[in-house]
Design a protein around this motif. Structure first.
Motif, PDB file in Angstrom:
ATOM      1  N   ARG A  84       0.862  -1.175   0.000  1.00 28.39           N
ATOM      2  CA  ARG A  84       0.000   0.000   0.000  1.00 28.39           C
ATOM      3  C   ARG A  84       0.904   1.233   0.000  1.00 28.39           C
ATOM      4  O   ARG A  84       1.163   1.836   1.040  1.00 28.39           O
ATOM      5  CB  ARG A  84      -0.936  -0.022   1.215  1.00 28.39           C
ATOM      6  N   TRP A  85       1.372   1.612  -1.195  1.00 24.41           N
ATOM      7  CA  TRP A  85       2.363   2.676  -1.278  1.00 24.41           C
ATOM      8  C   TRP A  85       1.809   4.022  -0.854  1.00 24.41           C
ATOM      9  O   TRP A  85       2.552   4.882  -0.384  1.00 24.41           O
ATOM     10  CB  TRP A  85       2.922   2.746  -2.701  1.00 24.41           C
ATOM     11  N   ARG A  86       0.519   4.233  -1.029  1.00 25.92           N
ATOM     12  CA  ARG A  86      -0.060   5.494  -0.567  1.00 25.92           C
ATOM     13  C   ARG A  86       0.029   5.606   0.947  1.00 25.92           C
ATOM     14  O   ARG A  86       0.333   6.674   1.485  1.00 25.92           O
ATOM     15  CB  ARG A  86      -1.514   5.605  -1.011  1.00 25.92           C
ATOM     16  N   GLY A  87      -0.222   4.504   1.612  1.00 28.06           N
ATOM     17  CA  GLY A  87      -0.083   4.506   3.069  1.00 28.06           C
ATOM     18  C   GLY A  87       1.355   4.726   3.503  1.00 28.06           C
ATOM     19  O   GLY A  87       1.619   5.437   4.474  1.00 28.06           O
ATOM     20  N   VAL A  88       2.298   4.132   2.770  1.00 35.47           N
ATOM     21  CA  VAL A  88       3.709   4.324   3.100  1.00 35.47           C
ATOM     22  C   VAL A  88       4.112   5.778   2.908  1.00 35.47           C
ATOM     23  O   VAL A  88       4.798   6.378   3.752  1.00 35.47           O
ATOM     24  CB  VAL A  88       4.587   3.391   2.239  1.00 35.47           C
ATOM     25  N   LEU A  89       3.696   6.379   1.799  1.00 36.02           N
ATOM     26  CA  LEU A  89       4.026   7.784   1.552  1.00 36.02           C
ATOM     27  C   LEU A  89       3.385   8.694   2.589  1.00 36.02           C
ATOM     28  O   LEU A  89       3.991   9.700   3.003  1.00 36.02           O
ATOM     29  CB  LEU A  89       3.576   8.177   0.141  1.00 36.02           C
ATOM     30  N   HIS A  90       2.184   8.352   3.016  1.00 32.63           N
ATOM     31  CA  HIS A  90       1.533   9.149   4.056  1.00 32.63           C
ATOM     32  C   HIS A  90       2.305   9.068   5.369  1.00 32.63           C
ATOM     33  O   HIS A  90       2.501  10.088   6.054  1.00 32.63           O
ATOM     34  CB  HIS A  90       0.099   8.662   4.249  1.00 32.63           C
ATOM     35  N   GLU A  91       2.769   7.884   5.719  1.00 30.74           N
ATOM     36  CA  GLU A  91       3.559   7.729   6.946  1.00 30.74           C
ATOM     37  C   GLU A  91       4.912   8.430   6.832  1.00 30.74           C
ATOM     38  O   GLU A  91       5.412   8.986   7.818  1.00 30.74           O
ATOM     39  CB  GLU A  91       3.767   6.234   7.249  1.00 30.74           C
TER      40      GLU A  91
END
Length: 305
Positions: A84-91
Motif C-alpha cells: 500500500r504505497w499510498r499509506g507508506v508515503l503518508h507515513e
C-alpha cells in the motif's frame, strides 16, 4: 379516655429499626459470602523477581511479534505490487517531512554546543583548526543519528502506539481480523517501511544542520571562516563516518517502529490503557536506542572502525 391497649407507633419505631438492623447483620455475612481477597504484598526481593518475570514475558512476546512481522513482511517483499504505497508515503510525510523543523533545529543547536565546548579547550593549545574534526566526527557518527532517533521515538513512536492502541480499544483490530485482513500487513508494515526510509534521510539532514551550527560557532569563537571550515571538512572527513551514522539510523528505525507498534497492539481495556502503553513505548524505544548505540560503539571499537 385513650385506649391503653393500642401501641404507640412513635414508641415502637425504634424497636422495629433495631430489630431490622440486627436481622440484616445476621443475614449479610451469609448473603455476601467471603470477603474479597486483598492483593498479596511482596517484599523487595519478591517484587524484583516478579518484575523480572514480567520483563522476560514481555521480551518473549516482543520476539514473537518480530517473528510474525518478518513472516508477514516476506509476502509483500516477493510481491512489491501488493504494498500500500499510498499509506507508506503518508507515513513518510508524517514521520519524516513533518519532523524536519524540530530535528534540524535540535541538531543545529547541538552542533553549536559541541563547537563551543571544543573551542574553549582547543584555544588554549593553539589547535583551533581541529574543531572541524571534533564537530564532524561527533555529529556524523554519534550525535546526529542519536538525536534524530530520540526525537522520532518521542514523536512518531508514540503516535504509532496511540493510533494502534485506540484501534485496539475500539475493537477495530478484531474487526480487521474478522474481515480476513491481517493487521500487521495493513497497519504495521507501512509504518515500519516508512520509518526505515525517513530516519536515514533525517539523519543526513541532522548532519548538515549540526555541521552548519559548528561552522557558525567556529567562525564566531575561533575566527575560522565558512570557506576554510568547509575546505578542511572535505579533506579530513571520511565517507565511512557518514555511512556509520546512516547504518545506525536503520537499526534505530527498526527499534522505534517495532516497539511502538508492539505496545500499541498490546493495549487492552479502556482508553486509560492507551496512555500507559504510549508512555511505555516511548520509554522502551529511547532506552533500546541508547543501548543499541552503546553496543555499536563497543563493536566499532573492536573492529577499529
Amino acid at each position: 379516655m385513650p385506649d391503653l391497649t393500642t401501641p404507640d407507633p412513635a414508641a415502637s419505631a425504634p424497636r422495629d429499626r433495631a430489630g431490622l438492623t440486627a436481622a440484616l447483620a445476621l443475614q449479610l455475612p451469609a448473603a455476601g459470602g467471603p470477603a474479597l481477597a486483598q492483593p498479596a504484598r511482596h517484599g523487595f526481593v519478591a517484587g524484583c523477581g516478579h518484575a523480572a518475570v514480567a520483563a522476560l514475558r514481555q521480551g518473549e512476546a516482543y520476539l514473537h511479534f518480530i517473528g510474525e512481522l518478518a513472516w508477514e513482511g516476506a509476502g509483500p517483499l516477493r510481491r512489491p505490487r501488493s504494498w500500500r504505497w499510498r499509506g507508506v508515503l503518508h507515513e513518510i510525510e508524517i514521520a519524516g517531512f513533518d519532523a524536519l523543523p524540530i530535528v534540524g533545529l535540535t541538531a543545529f543547536l547541538l552542533g553549536v554546543v559541541v563547537a563551543y565546548q571544543g573551542a574553549d579547550q582547543l584555544r588554549h593549545y593553539g589547535a583551533n583548526v581541529f574543531v572541524v574534526e571534533l564537530v564532524g566526527y561527533a555529529m556524523l557518527r554519534e550525535f546526529a543519528p542519536l538525536i534524530a532517533a530520540i526525537i522520532i521515538a518521542g514523536r512518531s513512536g508514540s503516535a504509532f502506539a496511540a493510533q494502534l492502541g485506540s484501534m485496539a480499544v475500539a475493537e477495530e483490530i478484531d474487526a480487521l481480523r474478522t474481515m480476513g485482513i491481517e493487521p500487521l500487513q495493513r497497519l504495521v508494515l507501512p509504518k515500519l517501511l516508512a520509518l526505515l526510509l525517513a530516519l536515514p534521510l533525517l539523519t543526513v539532514f541532522a548532519d548538515l544542520a549540526g555541521v552548519f551550527g559548528g561552522m557558525v560557532m567556529a567562525r564566531s569563537q575561533l575566527g575560522i571562516g565558512f570557506a576554510e571550515f568547509a575546505d578542511r571538512f572535505g579533506r579530513v572527513m571520511q565517507g565511512s563516518a557518514l555511512l556509520v551514522g546512516v547504518g545506525k539510523s536503520l537499526v534505530f528505525a527498526l527499534i522505534i517502529a517495532s516497539v511502538g507498534c508492539f505496545q500499541g497492539l498490546r493495549t487492552q481495556g479502556s482508553a486509560d490503557s492507551v496512555g500507559r502503553q504510549t508512555t511505555l513505548s516511548v520509554v522502551q524505544a529511547i532506552f533500546a536506542v541508547i543501548v543499541a548505540d552503546a553496543l555499536f560503539s563497543v563493536a566499532f571499537n573492536l573492529l577499529d572502525l
